[in-house]
Design an enzyme around this catalytic site. Structure first.
Site, mmCIF file in Angstrom:
data_model
loop_
_atom_site.group_PDB
_atom_site.id
_atom_site.type_symbol
_atom_site.label_atom_id
_atom_site.label_comp_id
_atom_site.label_asym_id
_atom_site.label_seq_id
_atom_site.Cartn_x
_atom_site.Cartn_y
_atom_site.Cartn_z
ATOM 1 N N GLY A 117 0.193 -2.894 -4.639
ATOM 2 C CA GLY A 117 -1.169 -2.359 -4.623
ATOM 3 C C GLY A 117 -1.260 -1.088 -3.809
ATOM 4 N N GLU A 118 -2.170 -0.241 -4.234
ATOM 5 C CA GLU A 118 -2.401 1.013 -3.534
ATOM 6 C C GLU A 118 -3.903 1.151 -3.479
ATOM 7 O OE1 GLU A 118 -0.215 4.532 -3.015
ATOM 8 O OE2 GLU A 118 -1.718 3.833 -1.594
ATOM 9 N N GLY A 119 -4.479 0.827 -2.371
ATOM 10 C CA GLY A 119 -5.940 0.818 -2.331
ATOM 11 C C GLY A 119 -6.501 1.880 -1.419
ATOM 12 N N THR A 120 -7.791 1.854 -1.307
ATOM 13 C CA THR A 120 -8.502 2.793 -0.455
ATOM 14 C C THR A 120 -8.132 2.574 1.008
ATOM 15 O OG1 THR A 120 -10.240 1.295 -1.186
ATOM 16 C CG2 THR A 120 -10.628 3.643 -1.472
ATOM 17 N N GLY A 148 -5.310 0.916 2.186
ATOM 18 C CA GLY A 148 -3.913 0.748 2.537
ATOM 19 C C GLY A 148 -3.089 0.180 1.406
ATOM 20 N N LYS A 164 -0.766 -6.737 3.325
ATOM 21 C CA LYS A 164 -1.710 -5.630 3.146
ATOM 22 C C LYS A 164 -1.735 -4.831 4.439
ATOM 23 C CE LYS A 164 -6.504 -4.807 1.698
ATOM 24 N NZ LYS A 164 -7.712 -5.461 1.153
ATOM 25 N N ASP A 201 -17.809 -6.764 -4.618
ATOM 26 C CA ASP A 201 -16.847 -5.925 -5.356
ATOM 27 C C ASP A 201 -16.040 -6.757 -6.344
ATOM 28 O OD1 ASP A 201 -15.767 -3.515 -6.125
ATOM 29 O OD2 ASP A 201 -14.327 -3.392 -4.475
HETATM 30 P P1 ADP Z 1 -8.069 -2.582 -1.845
HETATM 31 O O1 ADP Z 1 -9.165 -2.607 -0.840
HETATM 32 O O2 ADP Z 1 -7.074 -1.542 -1.568
HETATM 33 O O3 ADP Z 1 -8.587 -2.578 -3.258
HETATM 34 P P2 ADP Z 1 -6.987 -5.238 -2.429
HETATM 35 O O4 ADP Z 1 -7.029 -6.384 -1.481
HETATM 36 O O5 ADP Z 1 -7.857 -5.301 -3.635
HETATM 37 O O6 ADP Z 1 -7.243 -3.916 -1.576
HETATM 38 O O7 ADP Z 1 -5.477 -5.049 -2.878
HETATM 39 C C1 ADP Z 1 -5.093 -4.011 -3.785
HETATM 40 C C2 ADP Z 1 -4.257 -4.608 -4.904
HETATM 41 O O8 ADP Z 1 -3.102 -5.250 -4.377
HETATM 42 C C3 ADP Z 1 -4.975 -5.687 -5.711
HETATM 43 O O9 ADP Z 1 -5.731 -5.101 -6.764
HETATM 44 C C4 ADP Z 1 -3.816 -6.531 -6.237
HETATM 45 O O10 ADP Z 1 -3.263 -5.969 -7.401
HETATM 46 C C5 ADP Z 1 -2.805 -6.432 -5.096
HETATM 47 N N1 ADP Z 1 -2.924 -7.606 -4.218
HETATM 48 C C6 ADP Z 1 -3.823 -7.785 -3.234
HETATM 49 N N2 ADP Z 1 -3.668 -8.987 -2.644
HETATM 50 C C7 ADP Z 1 -2.634 -9.591 -3.273
HETATM 51 C C8 ADP Z 1 -1.975 -10.874 -3.137
HETATM 52 N N3 ADP Z 1 -2.364 -11.753 -2.229
HETATM 53 N N4 ADP Z 1 -0.954 -11.137 -3.978
HETATM 54 C C9 ADP Z 1 -0.556 -10.241 -4.903
HETATM 55 N N5 ADP Z 1 -1.131 -9.044 -5.086
HETATM 56 C C10 ADP Z 1 -2.164 -8.706 -4.277
#
Ligand code: ADP
Ligand code: MG
Length: 361
Positions: A42-45, A47, A64, A157
């Site tokens: 994942g690549e989010g806002t 981290g 994360k 969200d």
């Molecule tokens: P952000 O605030 O960056 O959107 P997220 O918690 O949604 O953070 O994480 C970003 C992405 O990382 C998610 O859309 C998902 O694809 C992946 N991800 C997050 N948590 C998990 C997890 N527990 N297991 C597998 N993938 C995860």
């Protein structure tokens, strides 16, 4: 699936790609807390998210990383909120936060690992869920929401990339970065700039700042339709266009269907110009059974106070009367690869590069 992220680029890892807990000033944690990075998922806002493996137990987790660079005042409030909130939640349809970890000055949230997210799975068009599987996914999403709302939490969200699914077919809600506790009796004044545009309910688009858990129910309605059609249904480009797109499908709101609409801050500004009838049933009956249509329609009720709650939705005839009964989508283990929004984006970029050929801008 293999990673194209080399360990060298990963923060907080030594050459062997091991994340080692910081030694001081705390006493060293037991050795089982050694994780090695497998790939980035994942690549989010806020981290990056990595898949990692516990070197001792072999169990996979999601790490994360909390981005600290932009913070002048120490630990980010948003992250602190997410952590506190998640620590107070324990449910089979909410992602489990195991612990927090510090490594080389980076702070990580350690989550149970989930093989896919909904955006990732739905992008795999060769894979199809049965109607019984789709019912299970809807049911699990609603059970997660019912628990959250019962705990006084609004997620704010709900969308495909924040809904995780593992190969056992279990669905869990994730990403509590925007979630808030709400007072059941006294409704607070919040920002309306929450929920990703395509999943944002019309009252927020009309400027409402006083709202409750029903905003999540609209998003759940959008997800339900998306599960069946494999595409986000209301794809607007900006707030005004978002309302137009909704109206084209559900019809323009009338004071009968939405008694409170004229009271909303921006109603006069974004008044519908023409009257559009409701096309919802006609458009979706080829995808969905009558009871599924009924439920989706109640989740997408314009009037927030009439919109069905998660608890009521779980009691809908779609779950309690209409066949087939829900079945966990355990077939997911036959889906090759692990699909998160990020892998989907990468795959698309790769295909695009291929079709454009080398040397083209
Ligand atoms: P952000 O605030 O960056 O959107 P997220 O918690 O949604 O953070 O994480 C970003 C992405 O990382 C998610 O859309 C998902 O694809 C992946 N991800 C997050 N948590 C998990 C997890 N527990 N297991 C597998 N993938 C995860
Ligand atoms: Mg997210």
């Amino acid at each position: 699936m293999t990673s194209d992220v080399s360990n060298e680029n990963l923060p907080g890892t030594d050459r062997a790609g091991q994340i080692t807990p910081s030694p001081l000033p705390l006493p060293p944690p037991p050795p089982q807390e050694l994780y090695s990075i497998v790939s980035q998922v994942g690549e989010g806002t806020f981290g990056k998210v990595y898949k990692a493996r516990n070197a001792v137990t072999g169990v996979h987790v999601a790490l994360k990383r909390i981005r600290m660079e932009a913070e002048r005042d120490g630990f980010p409030v948003t992250a602190m909120r997410e952590i506190k909130l998640l620590q107070s939640l324990r449910h089979e349809n909410i992602v489990r936060l195991y612990e927090m970890m510090v490594s080389n000055g980076n702070v990580y949230m350690v989550f149970e690992y989930m093989d896919h997210d909904l955006t990732g799975i739905l992008s795999q068009t060769q894979f199809s869920f049965t109607d019984a599987n789709l019912k299970s996914l809807c049911q699990q999403m609603l059970a997660g929401l019912a628990y959250l709302h019962h705990k006084g939490v609004i997620h704010r969200d709900i969308k495909g990339s924040n809904i995780l699914v593992n190969n056992r077919g279990e669905l869990k809600l994730a990403d509590f970065g925007l979630a808030r506790f709400y007072q059941k009796r006294r409704r607070s004044d919040y920002t309306n700039r929450v929920i990703t545009l395509w999943y944002r309910p019309p009252e927020l688009l009309y400027g409402a700042t006083v709202y409750g858990p029903e905003v999540d129910m609209w998003s759940a309605g959008c997800i339900m339709l998306e599960l069946f059609t494999k595409k986000p249904v209301f794809q607007g480009n900006d707030e005004i266009h978002q309302l137009d797109v909704i109206f084209k499908i559900l019809g323009t709101p009338t004071t009968e269907r939405w008694p409170g609409v004229t009271e909303l801050p921006w109603f006069e500004l974004v008044k519908p110009k023409e009257v559009i009838p409701n096309h919802f049933r006609g458009l979706f009956q080829k995808w969905m059974s009558p009871a599924a249509l009924d439920l989706a329609e109640q989740l997408l009720d314009y009037e927030p106070s009439r919109r069905i709650s998660a608890v009521q939705a779980l009691d809908a005839p779609y779950f309690t009367q209409e066949d087939p009964p829900a079945v966990l989508p355990t077939d997911l283990s036959s889906l090759e690869g692990e699909w998160h929004e990020l892998e989907t984006k990468r795959e698309r970029a790769k295909k695009k590069r291929k079709t454009e050929g080398p040397g083209q801008a």
